[in-house]
Design an enzyme around this catalytic site. Structure first.
Site, PDB file in Angstrom:
ATOM      1  N   GLU A  25      14.079   4.655  22.318  1.00  0.00           N
ATOM      2  CA  GLU A  25      14.084   4.738  20.854  1.00  0.00           C
ATOM      3  C   GLU A  25      12.665   4.571  20.326  1.00  0.00           C
ATOM      4  O   GLU A  25      12.283   5.158  19.335  1.00  0.00           O
ATOM      5  CB  GLU A  25      15.004   3.655  20.271  1.00  0.00           C
ATOM      6  CG  GLU A  25      15.161   3.740  18.765  1.00  0.00           C
ATOM      7  CD  GLU A  25      15.939   2.570  18.167  1.00  0.00           C
ATOM      8  OE1 GLU A  25      16.373   1.679  18.910  1.00  0.00           O
ATOM      9  OE2 GLU A  25      16.105   2.573  16.938  1.00  0.00           O
ATOM     10  N   ARG A  83      16.357  -7.201  29.700  1.00  0.00           N
ATOM     11  CA  ARG A  83      17.511  -7.940  29.174  1.00  0.00           C
ATOM     12  C   ARG A  83      18.759  -7.720  30.026  1.00  0.00           C
ATOM     13  O   ARG A  83      19.652  -8.567  30.064  1.00  0.00           O
ATOM     14  CB  ARG A  83      17.740  -7.575  27.709  1.00  0.00           C
ATOM     15  CG  ARG A  83      16.718  -8.241  26.796  1.00  0.00           C
ATOM     16  CD  ARG A  83      16.759  -7.689  25.405  1.00  0.00           C
ATOM     17  NE  ARG A  83      15.836  -6.591  25.222  1.00  0.00           N
ATOM     18  CZ  ARG A  83      15.960  -5.655  24.287  1.00  0.00           C
ATOM     19  NH1 ARG A  83      16.975  -5.683  23.464  1.00  0.00           N
ATOM     20  NH2 ARG A  83      15.053  -4.696  24.182  1.00  0.00           N
TER      21      ARG A  83
HETATM   22  O1  LIG Z   1      19.429   3.459  24.932  1.00  0.00           O
HETATM   23  P1  LIG Z   1      17.928   3.368  24.907  1.00  0.00           P
HETATM   24  O2  LIG Z   1      17.336   4.078  23.724  1.00  0.00           O
HETATM   25  O3  LIG Z   1      17.314   3.787  26.184  1.00  0.00           O
HETATM   26  O4  LIG Z   1      17.548   1.850  24.651  1.00  0.00           O
HETATM   27  C1  LIG Z   1      18.195   0.781  25.285  1.00  0.00           C
HETATM   28  C2  LIG Z   1      17.242   0.030  26.151  1.00  0.00           C
HETATM   29  O5  LIG Z   1      16.170  -0.478  25.353  1.00  0.00           O
HETATM   30  C3  LIG Z   1      16.039  -1.877  25.598  1.00  0.00           C
HETATM   31  O6  LIG Z   1      15.182  -2.126  26.660  1.00  0.00           O
HETATM   32  P2  LIG Z   1      13.589  -2.101  26.576  1.00  0.00           P
HETATM   33  O7  LIG Z   1      13.118  -0.921  27.347  1.00  0.00           O
HETATM   34  O8  LIG Z   1      13.159  -2.249  25.148  1.00  0.00           O
HETATM   35  O9  LIG Z   1      13.166  -3.300  27.468  1.00  0.00           O
HETATM   36  P3  LIG Z   1      13.369  -4.882  27.515  1.00  0.00           P
HETATM   37  O10 LIG Z   1      14.807  -5.146  27.912  1.00  0.00           O
HETATM   38  O11 LIG Z   1      12.419  -5.211  28.588  1.00  0.00           O
HETATM   39  O12 LIG Z   1      13.033  -5.484  26.186  1.00  0.00           O
HETATM   40  C4  LIG Z   1      17.435  -2.315  25.943  1.00  0.00           C
HETATM   41  O13 LIG Z   1      17.428  -3.544  26.653  1.00  0.00           O
HETATM   42  C5  LIG Z   1      17.945  -1.167  26.765  1.00  0.00           C
HETATM   43  O14 LIG Z   1      17.574  -1.275  28.134  1.00  0.00           O
HETATM   44  N1  LIG Z   2      17.339  -1.379  18.040  1.00  0.00           N
HETATM   45  C1  LIG Z   2      17.306  -2.001  19.223  1.00  0.00           C
HETATM   46  N2  LIG Z   2      17.535  -3.325  19.300  1.00  0.00           N
HETATM   47  C2  LIG Z   2      17.509  -3.949  20.507  1.00  0.00           C
HETATM   48  N3  LIG Z   2      17.261  -3.331  21.651  1.00  0.00           N
HETATM   49  C3  LIG Z   2      17.033  -2.018  21.604  1.00  0.00           C
HETATM   50  N4  LIG Z   2      16.772  -1.123  22.582  1.00  0.00           N
HETATM   51  C4  LIG Z   2      16.604   0.074  22.002  1.00  0.00           C
HETATM   52  N5  LIG Z   2      16.767   0.009  20.681  1.00  0.00           N
HETATM   53  C5  LIG Z   2      17.045  -1.290  20.412  1.00  0.00           C
END
Ligand SMILES: O=P(O)(O)OC[C@H]1O[C@H](OP(=O)(O)OP(=O)(O)O)[C@H](O)[C@@H]1O
Ligand SMILES: Nc1ncnc2[nH]cnc12
Length: 191
Positions: free
Chosen positions: A112, A75
């Site tokens: 998370e 994202r």
């Molecule tokens: O602060 P954190 O606990 O590390 O979480 C935040 C991260 O989690 C999500 O990415 P995700 O790895 O789910 O990947 P995506 O963007 O590919 O969906 C979001 O886009 C952040 O990069």
């Molecule tokens: N709760 C949440 N919603 C969207 N993106 C996330 N990345 C990590 N935690 C998330």
């Protein structure tokens, strides 16, 4: 989406906070039971909201004198690339492991809802680059912390991290601020 004021110095123009916050939807129990997922796709689908968000992020990039935008997969790519175009600088992707074809630097981290490894091209950034890291959500801070640590190893200076939304209840800010070592963390919205 219910929000409180961001704890950063970011000042959003009148109405912008609502424009963005109203287009981030809560999805309960995704991708795992107990997680309240913040879905930004309604915001991305709204031309005005996407344009305003990109403008605000580009303003932060200019304020910090960034010469490169780094987006965190996936994202962070969606927000980071148009921000780079608006700011008139280049874009460098930090990808999940195994997706970049050249020689990479690599860093492991916890999420998370899981764990992962991120990579950047070893020659994608060099000393003299001033990097603004862009992502959509700051949750536990594991991704952003790992990204800052990874990017420093390229020799580049990390001049800030900008996120659309900080999930304050997960308390990720502290670890990210420690990693940033004085560089600013801008969260446009916080819950
Ligand atoms: O602060 P954190 O606990 O590390 O979480 C935040 C991260 O989690 C999500 O990415 P995700 O790895 O789910 O990947 P995506 O963007 O590919 O969906 C979001 O886009 C952040 O990069
Ligand atoms: N709760 C949440 N919603 C969207 N993106 C996330 N990345 C990590 N935690 C998330």
């Amino acid at each position: 989406m219910g929000t409180r004021e961001s704890s950063t110095a970011s000042q959003l123009p009148d109405g912008v906070r609502e424009l963005l916050a109203d287009r981030i939807h809560d999805v309960a129990d995704y991708p795992r039971p107990g997680v309240m997922f913040k879905d930004i796709t309604p915001l991305l689908a709204d031309a005005e909201a996407l344009c305003v968000l990109t403008d605000v992020l580009a303003g932060i990039a200019r304020e910090h004198g960034a010469t490169k935008i780094v987006g965190l997969e996936a994202r962070g790519f969606i927000l980071g690339a148009p921000t780079a175009v608006r700011a008139g600088v280049g874009f460098v992707p930090v990808r999940k492991a195994g997706k970049l074809p050249g020689a990479t630097l690599s860093q492991a981290y916890d999420l998370e809802y899981g764990s992962a490894r991120i990579e950047v091209h070893a020659e994608g950034l060099t000393e003299g680059d001033r990097v603004l890291v862009v992502d959509d959500v700051l949750a536990t801070g594991g991704t952003a912390e790992a990204a800052v640590q990874l990017l420093r190893r390229t020799g580049a200076e990390v001049v800030g991290l900008a996120v659309l939304l900080e999930l304050g209840f997960l308390e990720g800010r502290g670890r990210v601020e420690r990693a940033l070592a004085g560089a600013p963390l801008d969260a446009l919205l916080a819950v």
